[in-house]
Write a protein that holds these residues in place. Structure first.
Motif, PDB file in Angstrom:
ATOM      1  N   MET A 180       0.821  -1.212   0.000  1.00 47.72           N
ATOM      2  CA  MET A 180       0.000   0.000   0.000  1.00 47.72           C
ATOM      3  C   MET A 180       0.855   1.263   0.000  1.00 47.72           C
ATOM      4  O   MET A 180       0.391   2.338  -0.418  1.00 47.72           O
ATOM      5  N   GLY A 181       2.075   1.168   0.467  1.00 47.31           N
ATOM      6  CA  GLY A 181       2.964   2.326   0.464  1.00 47.31           C
ATOM      7  C   GLY A 181       2.436   3.460   1.322  1.00 47.31           C
ATOM      8  O   GLY A 181       1.934   3.249   2.427  1.00 47.31           O
ATOM      9  N   ASP A 182       2.509   4.666   0.788  1.00 48.23           N
ATOM     10  CA  ASP A 182       2.109   5.854   1.541  1.00 48.23           C
ATOM     11  C   ASP A 182       0.608   5.952   1.754  1.00 48.23           C
ATOM     12  O   ASP A 182       0.150   6.780   2.554  1.00 48.23           O
ATOM     13  N   SER A 183      -0.164   5.132   1.064  1.00 44.64           N
ATOM     14  CA  SER A 183      -1.617   5.193   1.248  1.00 44.64           C
ATOM     15  C   SER A 183      -2.066   4.482   2.525  1.00 44.64           C
ATOM     16  O   SER A 183      -3.218   4.624   2.937  1.00 44.64           O
ATOM     17  N   TYR A 184      -1.169   3.746   3.152  1.00 41.25           N
ATOM     18  CA  TYR A 184      -1.521   3.067   4.401  1.00 41.25           C
ATOM     19  C   TYR A 184      -1.667   4.105   5.514  1.00 41.25           C
ATOM     20  O   TYR A 184      -0.751   4.901   5.764  1.00 41.25           O
ATOM     21  N   ASP A 185      -2.831   4.106   6.175  1.00 43.22           N
ATOM     22  CA  ASP A 185      -3.114   5.101   7.207  1.00 43.22           C
ATOM     23  C   ASP A 185      -3.192   4.499   8.610  1.00 43.22           C
ATOM     24  O   ASP A 185      -3.703   5.138   9.533  1.00 43.22           O
ATOM     25  N   GLY A 186      -2.713   3.280   8.764  1.00 41.79           N
ATOM     26  CA  GLY A 186      -2.751   2.632  10.061  1.00 41.79           C
ATOM     27  C   GLY A 186      -3.815   1.562  10.175  1.00 41.79           C
ATOM     28  O   GLY A 186      -3.848   0.822  11.158  1.00 41.79           O
TER      29      GLY A 186
ATOM     30  N   ARG B 295      -8.329  -2.465   5.548  1.00 43.76           N
ATOM     31  CA  ARG B 295      -9.744  -2.745   5.322  1.00 43.76           C
ATOM     32  C   ARG B 295      -9.888  -3.947   4.394  1.00 43.76           C
ATOM     33  O   ARG B 295      -8.927  -4.342   3.735  1.00 43.76           O
ATOM     34  N   LYS B 296     -11.085  -4.488   4.339  1.00 51.26           N
ATOM     35  CA  LYS B 296     -11.305  -5.653   3.478  1.00 51.26           C
ATOM     36  C   LYS B 296     -10.952  -5.350   2.034  1.00 51.26           C
ATOM     37  O   LYS B 296     -10.410  -6.205   1.321  1.00 51.26           O
ATOM     38  N   LYS B 297     -11.259  -4.134   1.598  1.00 48.50           N
ATOM     39  CA  LYS B 297     -10.944  -3.787   0.203  1.00 48.50           C
ATOM     40  C   LYS B 297      -9.428  -3.782  -0.030  1.00 48.50           C
ATOM     41  O   LYS B 297      -8.961  -4.066  -1.141  1.00 48.50           O
TER      42      LYS B 297
ATOM     43  N   LEU C 200      -7.335  -5.862   1.369  1.00 45.78           N
ATOM     44  CA  LEU C 200      -6.944  -7.261   1.221  1.00 45.78           C
ATOM     45  C   LEU C 200      -7.250  -7.785  -0.176  1.00 45.78           C
ATOM     46  O   LEU C 200      -6.593  -8.713  -0.659  1.00 45.78           O
ATOM     47  N   ARG C 201      -8.241  -7.192  -0.826  1.00 43.58           N
ATOM     48  CA  ARG C 201      -8.639  -7.655  -2.168  1.00 43.58           C
ATOM     49  C   ARG C 201      -7.956  -6.870  -3.291  1.00 43.58           C
ATOM     50  O   ARG C 201      -8.020  -7.278  -4.450  1.00 43.58           O
ATOM     51  N   THR C 202      -7.316  -5.749  -2.938  1.00 46.05           N
ATOM     52  CA  THR C 202      -6.697  -4.903  -3.961  1.00 46.05           C
ATOM     53  C   THR C 202      -5.351  -5.484  -4.381  1.00 46.05           C
ATOM     54  O   THR C 202      -4.447  -5.637  -3.556  1.00 46.05           O
ATOM     55  N   PRO C 203      -5.201  -5.816  -5.654  1.00 46.50           N
ATOM     56  CA  PRO C 203      -3.946  -6.439  -6.093  1.00 46.50           C
ATOM     57  C   PRO C 203      -2.768  -5.459  -6.044  1.00 46.50           C
ATOM     58  O   PRO C 203      -2.882  -4.307  -6.457  1.00 46.50           O
ATOM     59  N   THR C 204      -1.677  -5.910  -5.495  1.00 49.40           N
ATOM     60  CA  THR C 204      -0.368  -5.255  -5.618  1.00 49.40           C
ATOM     61  C   THR C 204       0.644  -6.381  -5.737  1.00 49.40           C
ATOM     62  O   THR C 204       0.335  -7.533  -5.400  1.00 49.40           O
ATOM     63  N   PRO C 205       1.852  -6.087  -6.193  1.00 54.01           N
ATOM     64  CA  PRO C 205       2.849  -7.162  -6.271  1.00 54.01           C
ATOM     65  C   PRO C 205       3.177  -7.783  -4.919  1.00 54.01           C
ATOM     66  O   PRO C 205       3.747  -8.878  -4.862  1.00 54.01           O
ATOM     67  N   TYR C 206       2.789  -7.097  -3.830  1.00 58.84           N
ATOM     68  CA  TYR C 206       3.149  -7.565  -2.491  1.00 58.84           C
ATOM     69  C   TYR C 206       1.976  -8.164  -1.724  1.00 58.84           C
ATOM     70  O   TYR C 206       2.181  -8.728  -0.651  1.00 58.84           O
ATOM     71  N   ASN C 207       0.772  -8.042  -2.226  1.00 58.19           N
ATOM     72  CA  ASN C 207      -0.411  -8.486  -1.486  1.00 58.19           C
ATOM     73  C   ASN C 207      -0.532 -10.004  -1.537  1.00 58.19           C
ATOM     74  O   ASN C 207      -1.018 -10.583  -2.508  1.00 58.19           O
ATOM     75  N   THR C 208      -0.109 -10.655  -0.442  1.00 58.20           N
ATOM     76  CA  THR C 208      -0.101 -12.117  -0.420  1.00 58.20           C
ATOM     77  C   THR C 208      -1.481 -12.710  -0.141  1.00 58.20           C
ATOM     78  O   THR C 208      -1.606 -13.929  -0.029  1.00 58.20           O
ATOM     79  N   TYR C 209      -2.503 -11.862  -0.034  1.00 61.79           N
ATOM     80  CA  TYR C 209      -3.877 -12.350  -0.042  1.00 61.79           C
ATOM     81  C   TYR C 209      -4.337 -12.556  -1.487  1.00 61.79           C
ATOM     82  O   TYR C 209      -5.339 -13.210  -1.738  1.00 61.79           O
ATOM     83  N   VAL C 210      -3.601 -11.999  -2.431  1.00 59.55           N
ATOM     84  CA  VAL C 210      -3.959 -12.070  -3.859  1.00 59.55           C
ATOM     85  C   VAL C 210      -2.969 -12.940  -4.624  1.00 59.55           C
ATOM     86  O   VAL C 210      -3.357 -13.788  -5.429  1.00 59.55           O
ATOM     87  N   ILE C 211      -1.669 -12.731  -4.375  1.00 57.53           N
ATOM     88  CA  ILE C 211      -0.655 -13.472  -5.120  1.00 57.53           C
ATOM     89  C   ILE C 211      -0.330 -14.791  -4.425  1.00 57.53           C
ATOM     90  O   ILE C 211      -0.568 -14.959  -3.232  1.00 57.53           O
ATOM     91  N   PHE C 212       0.218 -15.734  -5.179  1.00 58.64           N
ATOM     92  CA  PHE C 212       0.755 -16.964  -4.608  1.00 58.64           C
ATOM     93  C   PHE C 212       2.256 -16.788  -4.403  1.00 58.64           C
ATOM     94  O   PHE C 212       2.918 -16.053  -5.134  1.00 58.64           O
TER      95      PHE C 212
END
Length: 337
Positions: free
Chosen positions: A252-258, A261-263, A265-277
């Motif tokens: 999430m980078g700088d958009s992380y505010d502490g 949210r569920k969205k 966890l579902r938002t794809p990024t190269p680092y989101n291990t809820y999305v990538i294997f």
């Protein structure tokens, strides 16, 4: 007449000798007098300083009083003129001679900077910028440029520096500290990779480092590191997603505010291990030695899940049903606190 003249000469000689002795005593008193500060202080000897310029600086800085005997001291104590540039920590209640002896020794004060396990390269850069007595030579460089100057492959520095306490003398560069951190990280990684368990689902030492960074962000409890590592290794072996929140936050980078949210966890990024294997493309923090070792030699457990227990540790579970019960228990603890 001759006898009277001899007495006059003798008197003058004695007066001269007495005057010389008195002057010598004043010089010795000056050299051995205590400095004025009553607390430890830092004294800087600039490049090109000589005895007279440095003495004037001590006077202007309030370390010693001005004295007419200062210039004579250099003649009776030529060792005072041998200065080595640098920054020295001077203790209170020492003499001027002892101060000059310290400066003559070249034993500069050792400052320190401590990088904590689990911190990110962004945080390292901010910490370096705020640290005094360093030459700030990385402020205008991009991460890719810093990686190149450190001799690292790729354009990312994340995870490739060992979090430790590093000592330095005034004027050392940020890059010199980062180079030491990179060298120590590589040594720790090589040792762990060389002694890793067989048949780990990890293809390279860099992947091991990535896993270690996730372990570092998930727990600060030493005795849990091996268990946390086992959960991720078990998941990788079963081709399950790692589903670890720190990777989401990093992506999430700088958009992380502490908050996550569920969205998120579902938002794809190269680092989101809820999305990538599998593992994310790079480490997500600077792991310490303990986490690197845990990644190379995870505990042998049947666990696939863990959740905070509300008391500083985690509850580990084999099945999803057990995990869900542990989550409910954790929520109870939170509500009771």
């Amino acid at each position: 007449m001759i006898k009277k003249l001899a007495l006059i000469v003798l008197f003058l000689a004695l007066a001269a000798a007495g005057g010389a002795y008195w002057a010598y005593t004043q010089i010795e008193n000056y050299v051995n007098s205590d400095i004025k500060p009553t607390e430890a202080l830092l004294v800087n000897v600039p490049e090109g300083s000589n005895y007279h310029s440095f003495t004037r600086k001590l006077v202007s800085d309030g370390v010693i009083d001005a004295s007419q005997w200062s210039r004579w001291a250099a003649k009776t104590h030529p060792e005072l003129t041998k200065l080595k540039a640098g920054t020295y920590q001077v203790q209170p209640d020492i003499s001027l001679a002892e101060l000059f002896a310290l400066v003559r020794s070249g034993k500069e004060h050792q400052f320190s900077i401590t990088f904590v396990e689990g911190s990110t390269f962004k945080e390292w850069r901010e910490q370096l910028t705020e640290t005094d007595y360093l030459t700030h030579d990385t402020a205008e460089l991009t991460e890719a440029q810093i990686a190149e100057k450190l001799g690292l492959e790729g354009e990312k520095v994340e995870g490739l520096l060992l979090p430790e306490t590093y000592h330095y003398v005034a004027g050392q560069s940020e890059l010199s500290i980062l180079k030491r951190a990179a060298t120590q990280l590589q040594a720790a990684l090589n040792e762990a990779w060389g002694s890793r368990q067989e048949e780990l689902p990890i293809k390279s030492a860099y992947d091991l480092l990535t896993l270690a960074s996730i372990i570092e962000k998930e727990t600060a409890v030493d005795k849990e590191r091996g268990k946390v590592a086992s959960v991720f290794v078990n998941r990788l072996n079963k081709r399950m997603r790692l589903q670890t929140d720190p990777t989401v936050i990093y992506g999430m980078g700088d958009s992380y505010d502490g908050n996550i949210r569920k969205k998120d966890l579902r938002t794809p990024t190269p680092y989101n291990t809820y999305v990538i294997f599998g593992l994310p493309p790079t480490p997500i923090a600077m792991p310490g030695k303990a986490s690197i070792i845990a990644a190379a030699n995870p505990a042998d457990t049947p666990y696939f899940y863990f959740v905070a227990d509300g008391y500083g540790g985690h509850t580990f579970s084999k099945t999803l049903a057990q995990h869900n019960r542990a989550v409910r228990e954790y929520l109870k603890v939170l509500r009771s606190q």
